[in-house]
Design a protein around this motif. Structure first.
Motif, PDB file in Angstrom:
ATOM      1  N   ASP A  41       0.853  -1.191   0.000  1.00 49.19           N
ATOM      2  CA  ASP A  41       0.000   0.000   0.000  1.00 49.19           C
ATOM      3  C   ASP A  41       0.890   1.241   0.000  1.00 49.19           C
ATOM      4  OD1 ASP A  41      -1.809   2.034   0.429  1.00 49.19           O
ATOM      5  OD2 ASP A  41      -2.817   1.060   2.122  1.00 49.19           O
ATOM      6  N   ARG A  42       0.723   2.086  -1.012  1.00 50.41           N
ATOM      7  CA  ARG A  42       1.556   3.279  -1.116  1.00 50.41           C
ATOM      8  C   ARG A  42       1.271   4.288  -0.009  1.00 50.41           C
ATOM      9  NH1 ARG A  42       4.006   4.662  -5.723  1.00 50.41           N
ATOM     10  NH2 ARG A  42       5.042   6.116  -4.316  1.00 50.41           N
ATOM     11  N   ARG A  43       0.122   4.171   0.643  1.00 47.95           N
ATOM     12  CA  ARG A  43      -0.150   5.027   1.798  1.00 47.95           C
ATOM     13  C   ARG A  43       0.702   4.613   3.002  1.00 47.95           C
ATOM     14  NH1 ARG A  43      -3.375   9.785   1.474  1.00 47.95           N
ATOM     15  NH2 ARG A  43      -5.215   9.395   0.184  1.00 47.95           N
ATOM     16  N   VAL A  44       1.065   3.345   3.050  1.00 45.26           N
ATOM     17  CA  VAL A  44       1.847   2.816   4.175  1.00 45.26           C
ATOM     18  C   VAL A  44       3.342   2.975   3.908  1.00 45.26           C
ATOM     19  CG1 VAL A  44       2.376   0.747   5.529  1.00 45.26           C
ATOM     20  CG2 VAL A  44       0.025   1.213   4.811  1.00 45.26           C
ATOM     21  N   ILE A  45       3.786   2.501   2.771  1.00 46.39           N
ATOM     22  CA  ILE A  45       5.180   2.634   2.345  1.00 46.39           C
ATOM     23  C   ILE A  45       5.167   3.395   1.031  1.00 46.39           C
ATOM     24  CG2 ILE A  45       7.322   1.448   1.781  1.00 46.39           C
ATOM     25  CD1 ILE A  45       6.483   0.866   4.612  1.00 46.39           C
ATOM     26  N   ASP A  46       5.640   4.623   1.047  1.00 47.56           N
ATOM     27  CA  ASP A  46       5.501   5.472  -0.138  1.00 47.56           C
ATOM     28  C   ASP A  46       6.762   5.562  -0.981  1.00 47.56           C
ATOM     29  OD1 ASP A  46       7.041   7.009   1.536  1.00 47.56           O
ATOM     30  OD2 ASP A  46       5.779   8.804   1.416  1.00 47.56           O
ATOM     31  N   TYR A  47       7.694   4.632  -0.794  1.00 50.86           N
ATOM     32  CA  TYR A  47       8.877   4.622  -1.643  1.00 50.86           C
ATOM     33  C   TYR A  47       8.480   4.268  -3.079  1.00 50.86           C
ATOM     34  CZ  TYR A  47      11.301   4.258   2.873  1.00 50.86           C
ATOM     35  OH  TYR A  47      11.746   4.471   4.143  1.00 50.86           O
ATOM     36  N   PRO A  48       9.262   4.682  -4.077  1.00 51.08           N
ATOM     37  CA  PRO A  48       8.965   4.306  -5.465  1.00 51.08           C
ATOM     38  C   PRO A  48       8.880   2.781  -5.605  1.00 51.08           C
ATOM     39  CG  PRO A  48      10.681   5.983  -5.392  1.00 51.08           C
ATOM     40  CD  PRO A  48      10.455   5.547  -3.974  1.00 51.08           C
ATOM     41  N   ARG A  49       7.925   2.305  -6.392  1.00 58.68           N
ATOM     42  CA  ARG A  49       7.710   0.868  -6.532  1.00 58.68           C
ATOM     43  C   ARG A  49       8.966   0.156  -7.036  1.00 58.68           C
ATOM     44  NH1 ARG A  49       2.829  -1.352  -6.161  1.00 58.68           N
ATOM     45  NH2 ARG A  49       3.450  -3.029  -7.580  1.00 58.68           N
ATOM     46  N   TRP A  50       9.659   0.775  -7.975  1.00 57.80           N
ATOM     47  CA  TRP A  50      10.854   0.124  -8.529  1.00 57.80           C
ATOM     48  C   TRP A  50      11.914  -0.106  -7.459  1.00 57.80           C
ATOM     49  CZ3 TRP A  50      15.546   2.449  -7.907  1.00 57.80           C
ATOM     50  CH2 TRP A  50      15.570   3.821  -7.666  1.00 57.80           C
ATOM     51  N   LYS A  51      11.885   0.729  -6.432  1.00 58.72           N
ATOM     52  CA  LYS A  51      12.864   0.619  -5.353  1.00 58.72           C
ATOM     53  C   LYS A  51      12.371  -0.308  -4.243  1.00 58.72           C
ATOM     54  CE  LYS A  51      15.493   3.622  -2.205  1.00 58.72           C
ATOM     55  NZ  LYS A  51      15.700   5.047  -1.807  1.00 58.72           N
ATOM     56  N   TRP A  52      11.062  -0.217  -3.923  1.00 58.79           N
ATOM     57  CA  TRP A  52      10.520  -0.927  -2.776  1.00 58.79           C
ATOM     58  C   TRP A  52      10.145  -2.379  -3.075  1.00 58.79           C
ATOM     59  CZ3 TRP A  52      10.477  -1.709   2.035  1.00 58.79           C
ATOM     60  CH2 TRP A  52       9.417  -2.350   2.682  1.00 58.79           C
ATOM     61  N   GLN A  53       9.517  -2.627  -4.210  1.00 65.23           N
ATOM     62  CA  GLN A  53       9.002  -3.968  -4.473  1.00 65.23           C
ATOM     63  C   GLN A  53      10.083  -5.052  -4.513  1.00 65.23           C
ATOM     64  OE1 GLN A  53       5.957  -5.466  -4.632  1.00 65.23           O
ATOM     65  NE2 GLN A  53       5.174  -3.553  -3.762  1.00 65.23           N
ATOM     66  N   PRO A  54      11.262  -4.828  -5.099  1.00 62.95           N
ATOM     67  CA  PRO A  54      12.304  -5.864  -5.021  1.00 62.95           C
ATOM     68  C   PRO A  54      12.717  -6.189  -3.589  1.00 62.95           C
ATOM     69  CG  PRO A  54      12.802  -4.317  -6.768  1.00 62.95           C
ATOM     70  CD  PRO A  54      11.651  -3.734  -6.008  1.00 62.95           C
ATOM     71  N   ILE A  55      12.766  -5.161  -2.736  1.00 59.40           N
ATOM     72  CA  ILE A  55      13.105  -5.392  -1.326  1.00 59.40           C
ATOM     73  C   ILE A  55      11.990  -6.180  -0.644  1.00 59.40           C
ATOM     74  CG2 ILE A  55      13.548  -4.264   0.889  1.00 59.40           C
ATOM     75  CD1 ILE A  55      14.690  -1.884  -0.702  1.00 59.40           C
ATOM     76  N   LEU A  56      10.741  -5.757  -0.904  1.00 65.25           N
ATOM     77  CA  LEU A  56       9.595  -6.422  -0.278  1.00 65.25           C
ATOM     78  C   LEU A  56       9.488  -7.877  -0.716  1.00 65.25           C
ATOM     79  CD1 LEU A  56       6.981  -6.316   1.402  1.00 65.25           C
ATOM     80  CD2 LEU A  56       5.800  -5.488  -0.644  1.00 65.25           C
ATOM     81  N   GLN A  57       9.488  -8.109  -2.028  1.00 66.92           N
ATOM     82  CA  GLN A  57       9.270  -9.459  -2.553  1.00 66.92           C
ATOM     83  C   GLN A  57      10.474 -10.366  -2.352  1.00 66.92           C
ATOM     84  OE1 GLN A  57       6.259 -10.239  -3.525  1.00 66.92           O
ATOM     85  NE2 GLN A  57       5.488  -8.127  -3.468  1.00 66.92           N
TER      86      GLN A  57
END
Length: 337
Positions: A41-57
């Protein structure tokens, strides 16, 4: 209507309460699905998707479902096979439905949803529309406003409305952190747990957020501070007895301070041997209160030399809380009932 006309249910008003959410179970995949939805949720973690999703997944969702599942198992309602948050929110909904029926009869339908997990906001909105609700009042159960709680719940509600062919009229309920009856319910919960005893310190622990959100205009921090001040006034306690702290820090960014877990340990090291902790930002007990406060934070205090630690439960389905929420709903139904 013509004989071949689709059935049209009687018009009703929907009251939909919403809480954060809960995994369906404590196994790895249930936890991963829930955490993925929450942390994407971008309201919860607002980092750019390209940066955040690799870390998350690639990192977080590989390990965290195991630790989070273990924490949930410590508090899981095994009899109902669900989290305490699910049990309590269902009970709140049932109590509100009873109160609404007594006040407005069968014109009003009450239900509940979760922002993450089940029952999803979209599924409950669809159910309400099928039941004839042409007007829906949406109540996020967050006394203080935050983009990562109130706003994202509203976002999901509006997305659900977008999917409806017959879109009902809608209203959202604003934050209620300064309502006198909310503050009175908090004060009553303190007296109910502590009796006439005043601890050396009452710690009001709120869910945290990055300091950056405050500087970007989120009013959450200010509303938490005011809730604490109003609670102290309602209790009639002197200044210095109640502290405002923040818990559930995540990631490397600086969050609102002081951090609850560090603050209670510091109190113990200063010789404060009797504290109580309350969570005014939570309308229902959940993993952050039952496991984090009554587990991790309690342990930090005792390990640092503290002795008496009292956790004051959330308002949950306490009758005074239900009465307050019913009046809050009534205030927002003006012109509809």
């Amino acid at each position: 209507m013509p004989a071949d006309h689709p059935a049209v249910p009687p018009a009703r008003i929907g009251i939909l309460i919403a809480n954060l959410g809960t995994p369906d179970a404590t196994d790895y995949w249930s936890m991963r699905r829930y955490l993925n939805e929450f942390l994407s949720d971008r309201r919860v973690i607002d980092y750019p998707r390209w940066k955040w999703q690799p870390i998350l997944q690639g990192i977080i969702l590989t390990k965290r479902p195991f630790t989070s599942g273990a924490n949930y198992r410590l508090i899981w309602n095994n009899e109902a096979n669900e989290s305490p948050l699910m049990t309590i929110t269902r009970n709140q909904s049932a109590a509100l439905a009873k109160a609404a029926a007594a006040r407005w009869g069968d014109r009003v339908m009450v239900d509940f949803c979760m922002r993450y997990g089940n029952p999803s906001t979209a599924s409950v909105v669809a159910r309400m529309v099928r039941a004839g609700c042409d007007r829906i009042l949406f109540l996020p159960l967050y006394p203080q406003y935050a983009g990562a709680t109130t706003a994202t719940a509203n976002d999901q509600f509006f997305r659900a409305l977008m999917a409806e062919k017959r879109q009902p009229a809608s209203r959202t309920v604003a934050e209620y952190f300064a309502r006198p009856d909310y503050i009175a319910a908090l004060a009553a919960s303190v007296r109910r747990t502590l009796g006439e005893r005043i601890p050396q310190r009452l710690v009001a622990s709120y869910h945290g957020m990055p300091i950056r959100y405050l500087t970007e205009g989120d009013p959450y921090h200010c509303q938490c501070q005011k809730t604490t001040r109003l609670l102290r006034d309602a209790l009639g306690w002197p200044e210095g007895v109640i502290d405002t702290t923040f818990q559930s820090v995540f990631g490397r960014e600086e969050w609102l301070k002081p951090y609850t877990v560090k603050h209670v340990a510091e109190l113990a090291r200063q010789g404060v041997t009797d504290i109580a902790v309350i969570s005014p930002a939570f309308a229902a007990d959940c993993i952050e209160t039952l496991e984090e406060i009554n587990g991790e934070i309690r342990d930090a205090y005792i390990h640092a030399g503290g002795k008496d630690f009292t956790y004051i439960p959330c308002l949950n389905d306490d009758p005074e809380h239900i009465a307050m929420l019913t009046d809050l709903i009534a205030d927002n139904l003006g012109g509809w009932v």
